[in-house]
Design a protein around this motif. Structure first.
Motif, PDB file in Angstrom:
ATOM      1  N   ASP A   6       0.831  -1.198   0.000  1.00 17.41           N
ATOM      2  CA  ASP A   6       0.000   0.000   0.000  1.00 17.41           C
ATOM      3  C   ASP A   6       0.869   1.254   0.000  1.00 17.41           C
ATOM      4  N   TRP A  33     -12.503   4.144  -7.811  1.00 20.29           N
ATOM      5  CA  TRP A  33     -13.062   2.813  -7.999  1.00 20.29           C
ATOM      6  C   TRP A  33     -12.416   1.775  -7.088  1.00 20.29           C
ATOM      7  N   GLN A  34     -11.295   2.111  -6.491  1.00 15.14           N
ATOM      8  CA  GLN A  34     -10.582   1.159  -5.645  1.00 15.14           C
ATOM      9  C   GLN A  34     -11.129   1.185  -4.224  1.00 15.14           C
ATOM     10  N   GLN A  35     -11.028   0.059  -3.579  1.00 20.53           N
ATOM     11  CA  GLN A  35     -11.439  -0.024  -2.185  1.00 20.53           C
ATOM     12  C   GLN A  35     -10.485   0.819  -1.338  1.00 20.53           C
ATOM     13  N   PRO A  36     -10.988   1.521  -0.330  1.00 23.88           N
ATOM     14  CA  PRO A  36     -10.111   2.309   0.547  1.00 23.88           C
ATOM     15  C   PRO A  36      -9.084   1.424   1.259  1.00 23.88           C
ATOM     16  N   SER A  37      -7.970   2.019   1.608  1.00 29.84           N
ATOM     17  CA  SER A  37      -6.880   1.281   2.255  1.00 29.84           C
ATOM     18  C   SER A  37      -7.253   0.722   3.628  1.00 29.84           C
ATOM     19  N   PRO A  39      -9.950  -0.702   5.149  1.00 31.40           N
ATOM     20  CA  PRO A  39     -10.472  -2.073   5.239  1.00 31.40           C
ATOM     21  C   PRO A  39      -9.484  -3.124   4.733  1.00 31.40           C
ATOM     22  N   LYS A  40      -8.733  -2.787   3.699  1.00 28.98           N
ATOM     23  CA  LYS A  40      -7.757  -3.757   3.185  1.00 28.98           C
ATOM     24  C   LYS A  40      -6.657  -3.995   4.219  1.00 28.98           C
ATOM     25  N   ARG A  43      -7.721  -6.353   7.062  1.00 29.51           N
ATOM     26  CA  ARG A  43      -7.859  -7.765   6.698  1.00 29.51           C
ATOM     27  C   ARG A  43      -6.537  -8.420   6.324  1.00 29.51           C
TER      28      ARG A  43
END
Length: 72
Positions: A6, A33-37, A39-40, A43
Motif C-alpha cells: 500500500d 473505484w478502488q477499495q479504501p486502504s 479495510p484492506k 484484513r
C-alpha cells in the motif's frame, strides 16, 4: 496469509500521473473505484508500505517473504 502493498493516496496519484501518463483527474477517477486502504489493511496479515524508493520496498518485501517461509 494476505499481503498488502500500500501507498498513501498522494503517492499513488503521483505515480499514476508520472508512470502511466494519466491526468490528475483520470488518476482520481481510477482511484475512486478502488477499495479504501483502511479495510484492506485491517484484513491483511502483512502490510508493506510502499511510500519510499525501490530499495526500501525490496527490503520490506524480503522481510515479509522470510516471515511467510517461516510460517510454511
Amino acid at each position: 496469509a494476505i499481503v498488502l502493498v500500500d501507498a498513501p493516496e498522494h503517492v499513488r496519484r503521483a505515480r499514476l500521473v508520472a508512470e502511466r501518463g494519466l491526468s490528475a483527474e483520470a488518476a482520481d477517477r481510477m482511484m475512486a473505484w478502488q477499495q479504501p486502504s483502511g479495510p484492506k489493511r485491517s484484513r491483511s496479515t502483512y502490510v508493506i508500505d510502499n511510500d519510499g524508493d525501490v530499495a526500501t520496498l525490496e527490503r520490506e518485501a524480503s522481510k515479509v517473504w522470510a516471515a511467510l517461509i517461516a510460517r510454511a
